[in-house]
Every structure is written in structure tokens, then in C-alpha cells.
Motif scaffolding. Sequence first.
Motif, PDB file in Angstrom:
ATOM      1  N   GLN A  17       8.630  14.705  25.565  1.00  0.00           N
ATOM      2  CA  GLN A  17       7.486  15.358  25.267  1.00  0.00           C
ATOM      3  C   GLN A  17       6.530  14.152  24.654  1.00  0.00           C
ATOM      4  O   GLN A  17       6.906  13.368  23.759  1.00  0.00           O
ATOM      5  CB  GLN A  17       7.708  16.389  24.108  1.00  0.00           C
ATOM      6  CG  GLN A  17       6.374  17.212  23.612  1.00  0.00           C
ATOM      7  CD  GLN A  17       5.627  17.778  24.677  1.00  0.00           C
ATOM      8  OE1 GLN A  17       6.122  18.708  25.414  1.00  0.00           O
ATOM      9  NE2 GLN A  17       4.351  17.620  24.716  1.00  0.00           N
ATOM     10  N   SER A  72       3.855  19.762  28.223  1.00  0.00           N
ATOM     11  CA  SER A  72       4.814  20.283  27.812  1.00  0.00           C
ATOM     12  C   SER A  72       5.413  20.914  29.131  1.00  0.00           C
ATOM     13  O   SER A  72       6.813  20.689  29.255  1.00  0.00           O
ATOM     14  CB  SER A  72       4.657  21.570  27.065  1.00  0.00           C
ATOM     15  OG  SER A  72       3.971  22.615  27.590  1.00  0.00           O
ATOM     16  N   GLY A 131      -2.308  20.409  27.117  1.00  0.00           N
ATOM     17  CA  GLY A 131      -1.119  20.435  26.566  1.00  0.00           C
ATOM     18  C   GLY A 131       0.006  21.178  27.215  1.00  0.00           C
ATOM     19  O   GLY A 131       1.249  20.594  27.379  1.00  0.00           O
ATOM     20  N   ALA A 139       2.874  12.941  23.071  1.00  0.00           N
ATOM     21  CA  ALA A 139       1.870  13.573  22.283  1.00  0.00           C
ATOM     22  C   ALA A 139       0.478  12.736  22.987  1.00  0.00           C
ATOM     23  O   ALA A 139       0.678  11.953  23.867  1.00  0.00           O
ATOM     24  CB  ALA A 139       1.700  12.878  20.767  1.00  0.00           C
TER      25      ALA A 139
END
Length: 246
Positions: free
Chosen positions: A146, A135, A131, A148
Amino acid sequence: MIGNSRLHWGKFQADTLVETWDTQHLNQSPLEMGWSWLHQISPVPLFIASVVPEQMQLWQNYPQAEIITLELLPLGGLYPTFGIDRGLAVLGAGNQLGFPILVIDAGTALTLTGVNQNRQLIGGAILPGLGLQFSSLSNRTATLPQVAFPESLPQRWGVNTSEAIASGIIHSMIAGLREFITAWCQEFPHSKISITGGDRIPLMTYLNSQYPKIAALIVDTPEAIFWGMSAMVRDRNLPSLNRVSL
Ligand SMILES: Nc1ncnc2c1ncn2[C@@H]1O[C@H](COP(=O)(O)OP(=O)(O)OP(=O)(O)O)[C@@H](O)[C@H]1O
Ligand SMILES: CC(C)(CO)[C@@H](O)C(=O)NCCC(=O)O
Ligand SMILES: [K+]
């Protein structure tokens, strides 16, 4: 367990872990939040381990809170700044699966932690978790979006920005893990390997697609940290457990 992204809770009845859940970090102390009822209604022991000092501070005056510190872990060779979450996870997974053990904690930071058959820390590695890699790329560049986590392993050669980001992060993450695991297994051929942390499921999906033989070596242990807490609490000498004092 106070992690870098959130709080991880485990409820024990006697020695048995009956429930786990996650909540956000607190921005007030539990007493300011009116949580004294929790203690009054049910004055159960609360064991806290933290890798976030400011979050630990909030629990300072909470009755019956007991802090789990590195000195209490029945593991040798720990260095002073070693993360308590890594120690608990490796203790818990090792207790459950056997030593030697290598634990992968796919949290905010991704850590590898290896302990030998004598419960001595061999060492490990720390890198930005999945993650955080996504980010930080979008936060520190002008145009990168960004992205997913993809549901399945992205193709290696991305043909748009999102695919290229996903490929770069995920393929280098799993290739790196394969290298670490292979090197560990050369030194400890009969070692168990386990994975925990909030990103373990997508990570295992990717590993399974690209390196199924490596993935097959890894046992899913989402509760490793709580197993470690229970092992530590079970074995502890009550008087040696530090009352909260910061
Ligand atoms: N509901 C959720 N909230 C936050 N993160 C989540 C959630 N579900 C999955 N995750 C993933 O979990 C990862 C964080 O893992 P985890 O919660 O184990 O970290 P943590 O709280 O920082 O713990 P630690 O500091 O022990 O690694 C994030 O990268 C995120 O992708
Ligand atoms: C690496 C993290 C952030 C993983 O949660 C934590 O274990 C920590 O803060 N560790 C301290 C540094 C170390 O373990 O060497
Ligand atoms: K930090």
C-alpha cells in the motif's frame, strides 16, 4: 450526502451553506443511535441524497428526512441509474459558475460529468478513484505494498516499487484527465470546468505540475454537491418532494 466512503454533511441557514463536515458511515439507524434528540431539539429539515442504498435505508424512519431523487433535478437527459451525487455536483457547480459545465468528482470513484448550456446531460465517465487504484493494486497482488499519495508529482520513471506504483497511477490518471478535458473543450470551448471530492487537492497538485494550462482551467468547488442541494431545494415545489419511503 451519503457517499461510498463516508457521509458528507452540510449545514444551511436559509439558503446559505455555513458549515460542512464528513463522518463515517452509520452501522445503526440514527434512531437506534439515540439521535432522535437531534430532531427534537432542532427539527430542521434534513435532505438526503445517497449512492449507497443500504445507508439510505437506515434513515427510513427519521422524522423530517426528505430524499433527493433524480426526478427532482432540473437537468435533462439523465438515465435511470445515473448517480445522484454526479447530478447534484453538476447542478451546483453549473448554477454557481454557469453552463455548460464539466465536473470532475475525485471521490472513491472518479467521475466526469458534462452538461450543456440547456442543462442536458451530455455524458461522462467513471473510473476507480486515486485511493481505490492504490488500494486495489496492493489488495489484489501478492507483493505490491500500500503506497500513500505522494505530496508532489512523482517522477515518471520510478526506480523502486512505491515510485513505480505512484507513477503508473498518477501519470495515467492526469494524462487521462487531460484527454477528457481537451475533448470536452473542443466541443464546448466556453465551458466551465470544476473539481470536487476528497482527492481533489492531491489531484490538482499533480495536474498543476504536469499540465499547468489544463489545471488553470479548473475551478475548485469542494461544496458543489451542497450548492446543488440548495439549488434544488430552493426551486422545488414542496409537495413534489418525496417523503422518505423505501
Ligand atoms: N478523512 C478522510 N477519510 C476518508 N477519505 C478521505 C479523507 N480525506 C481525504 N480522503 C480521500 O477522499 C477520497 C474519497 O472521496 P470522497 O470522500 O469524496 O468519496 P465518497 O465518500 O466515496 O464520496 P463519493 O461516493 O461521492 O465519491 C478517498 O480516496 C481518500 O483518499
Ligand atoms: C459513480 C459513483 C459511485 C460516484 O460516487 C456514483 O455516482 C454512482 O453510484 N453512480 C451510478 C452510476 C452512474 O452514474 O452511471
Ligand atoms: K458501488
